[in-house]
Design a protein around this motif. Sequence first.
Motif, mmCIF file in Angstrom:
data_model
loop_
_atom_site.group_PDB
_atom_site.id
_atom_site.type_symbol
_atom_site.label_atom_id
_atom_site.label_comp_id
_atom_site.label_asym_id
_atom_site.label_seq_id
_atom_site.Cartn_x
_atom_site.Cartn_y
_atom_site.Cartn_z
ATOM 1 N N GLY A 19 0.821 -1.191 0.000
ATOM 2 C CA GLY A 19 0.000 0.000 0.000
ATOM 3 C C GLY A 19 0.860 1.247 0.000
ATOM 4 N N ASP A 20 0.230 2.382 -0.309
ATOM 5 C CA ASP A 20 1.021 3.605 -0.343
ATOM 6 C C ASP A 20 1.465 4.034 1.050
ATOM 7 O OD1 ASP A 20 -1.644 4.119 0.226
ATOM 8 O OD2 ASP A 20 -1.783 5.925 -0.995
ATOM 9 N N GLY A 21 0.725 3.623 2.095
ATOM 10 C CA GLY A 21 1.165 3.935 3.451
ATOM 11 C C GLY A 21 2.482 3.267 3.774
ATOM 12 N N GLY A 26 9.276 1.925 2.197
ATOM 13 C CA GLY A 26 9.539 1.237 0.935
ATOM 14 C C GLY A 26 10.330 2.063 -0.055
ATOM 15 N N MET A 27 10.074 3.371 -0.086
ATOM 16 C CA MET A 27 10.782 4.201 -1.067
ATOM 17 C C MET A 27 12.279 4.209 -0.823
ATOM 18 S SD MET A 27 8.318 7.450 -1.954
ATOM 19 C CE MET A 27 8.153 8.038 -0.274
ATOM 20 N N VAL A 60 7.747 -3.835 -7.571
ATOM 21 C CA VAL A 60 7.044 -3.257 -6.426
ATOM 22 C C VAL A 60 5.752 -2.646 -6.951
ATOM 23 C CG1 VAL A 60 7.102 -1.588 -4.548
ATOM 24 C CG2 VAL A 60 9.199 -2.803 -5.223
ATOM 25 N N ALA A 61 4.627 -3.240 -6.599
ATOM 26 C CA ALA A 61 3.323 -2.749 -7.031
ATOM 27 C C ALA A 61 2.704 -1.949 -5.890
ATOM 28 C CB ALA A 61 2.422 -3.910 -7.425
ATOM 29 N N VAL A 62 2.558 -0.656 -6.091
ATOM 30 C CA VAL A 62 2.020 0.233 -5.065
ATOM 31 C C VAL A 62 0.536 0.476 -5.341
ATOM 32 C CG1 VAL A 62 2.248 2.454 -3.895
ATOM 33 C CG2 VAL A 62 4.260 1.364 -4.922
ATOM 34 N N LEU A 63 -0.315 0.138 -4.372
ATOM 35 C CA LEU A 63 -1.739 0.451 -4.471
ATOM 36 C C LEU A 63 -1.923 1.845 -3.875
ATOM 37 C CD1 LEU A 63 -3.248 -3.006 -3.443
ATOM 38 C CD2 LEU A 63 -2.701 -2.137 -5.722
ATOM 39 N N ASN A 64 -1.940 2.815 -4.746
ATOM 40 C CA ASN A 64 -1.887 4.226 -4.376
ATOM 41 C C ASN A 64 -3.311 4.783 -4.285
ATOM 42 O OD1 ASN A 64 -1.427 6.960 -4.128
ATOM 43 N ND2 ASN A 64 -0.347 7.194 -6.071
ATOM 44 N N CYS A 121 11.163 -2.802 -11.298
ATOM 45 C CA CYS A 121 10.140 -1.873 -11.774
ATOM 46 C C CYS A 121 9.177 -1.533 -10.638
ATOM 47 C CB CYS A 121 9.370 -2.494 -12.941
ATOM 48 S SG CYS A 121 8.068 -1.432 -13.624
ATOM 49 N N VAL A 122 8.787 -0.270 -10.567
ATOM 50 C CA VAL A 122 7.750 0.177 -9.644
ATOM 51 C C VAL A 122 6.501 0.483 -10.451
ATOM 52 C CG1 VAL A 122 7.031 1.985 -8.033
ATOM 53 C CG2 VAL A 122 9.366 1.084 -7.952
ATOM 54 N N LEU A 123 5.395 -0.176 -10.087
ATOM 55 C CA LEU A 123 4.112 0.084 -10.717
ATOM 56 C C LEU A 123 3.265 0.908 -9.749
ATOM 57 C CD1 LEU A 123 3.334 -3.442 -12.241
ATOM 58 C CD2 LEU A 123 4.265 -1.433 -13.396
#
Length: 607
Positions: free
Chosen positions: A441-443, A449-450, A470-474, A539-541
């Motif tokens: 998650g974005d939290g 994570g960044m 890394v798949a971010v649910l933003n 890759c970051v999605l």
Amino acid sequence: MSKKVSDHILQRLREWGVEHVFAYAGDGINGLLAAWGRADDDPRFIQARHEEMAAFQAVGYAKFSGRVGVCAATSGPGAIHLLNGLYDAKLDHVPVVAIVGQTDRSAMGGSYQQEVDLLSLYKDVASDFCEMVTVPEQLPNVLDRAMRTAAARRSVTALIIPADVQELDYSPPGHAFKMVPSSLGMPHYAPVPSDDDLQRAADVLNAGEKVAVLVGQGARGARQEVMTLADRLGAGVAKALLGKDALDDDLPYVTGSIGLLGTRPSYELMSGCDTLLVIGSSFPYTQFLPEFGQARAVQIDIDPHMIGLRYPFEVNLVGDARETLTRLLPLLAPAKHRGWRKKIEKDTARWWQVMERRAAVDADPVNPEYVVHALNDLLPENVILSSDSGSAANWYARHLRLRGTMRGSLSGTLATMGPGVPYAIGAKFAHGDRPALALVGDGAMQMNGMAELITVAKYYREWEDPRLIVAVLNNQDLNQVTWEMRAMEGAPQFLPSQLLPDVAYADIARLMGLEGIRVEKPGNVVGAWEAALAADRPCVLDFVTDPAVPPIPPHATLDQIEAAATSILKGDSDRADVVRQGFKAKVQEFLPRGRHHGDRPGAKDET
């Protein structure tokens, strides 16, 4: 040149087969750092951005390799920072050894800079073994015991080494009074129950007509035996989150995850069974197991300390899951009736249809369930998956269908935020030839994570397969807590605590030399997954997802549904109609038939 204590520590780690130490530098371990230089970086010093991340990487490495993970940090703040990752290992029964520095012995007790009572601080997280080295002759015994205890008990152990001791000349223990020699190695062993206990367990299971099996991570090495048992008894199999990769989700009688993040067929499996077999799991939520008195129950666990928990088991078998089941199977009779099994398979097939329909629900801009559901047909057969805590874990638990050699894990018992990305990094050092994928998650991404993308950029070129996605649910919301507040408290979203800034995660990834893709339309989801899986680098999605898509638990009541809907109508959402469509109008597809609808006077079974 004389060998120093620090040199001997690294030598002994090499003799134990340790290849990586996940760590961060500090003057409390300067002696060790100098020894690493003399040892040509063997074992490899893997530099995290933060000591907590080093511990998480060690946990991920241990989870996905089956070996002991090792992390290291300096005294004081460094040792403190390790704790969250170490507690994650402790609660999930993962073997990790922490090596931490301490101030010089001459300064102890003097309120010196960075002086912390580490023995007291670590006595809980490393309760199985925690020692401070004060003279060289304590080695190699304390290091050997730390390694051996971590492996044997699947636990956290700690070695505290004052900075001045690291610099002393090493001298081994002698053949003398109060000297403790040591030896290397942790031979494999597989304990098994007695024949009498096995027969008692078989009698309980043979008497059952509606058998439910719950497997955890301890059943991972007994895949074929669990399948044979389930077929023979006509049983359904639910999986604790840590056991998600213990059995294929494509098997028609595997009902999926159980618990707060679980599935409806797993809930109904437990609601309707008359016999329960738990294999290799310490699943904590009693309310998701059969009612007391409803089912006779048997437990199999390798750890006698964890036996007899959670449910009034009639027979407790202490033993290795595979060896115990191998001895139990000849005592089991085939089920006479298959109606129970047919019901389980029908419920499970219907569940997957519901998941497909939920993934297809329109959202603004992208349905997070669709993001994860669409990944199923694209997953490489040898992928290693990690999930962070939060609503991302709901979609990981419910939508992803693991099979074959796929591996997956998350912070199961501590359920801490933050391990998704470092788990994947640890996995890559365990299996550099396999793709890794972190669902976060974005939290959690903003929490830590960044920064760990820097670690990914630093090391990915040495991995045989460079893919780490890394798949971010933003959704710009601390979404799991938002929905818990709505459903459990009837409270509207409290923006000062829940609202997150929108961050350009894909742009940040590209600045670091990685691939980055932002997805704002559902039509671009599959293409983004395909591009990431085809990339020649991590890759970051950045999936911009809808916070109004609710993680409905399988045990939700209509009262909780209505409380959540009411909180939305109080004004915490500009899109109440969309939320009501996704949450309330669809609820009949999620609630267990008849179990909770009758909790309210006048309520009817809408399913």
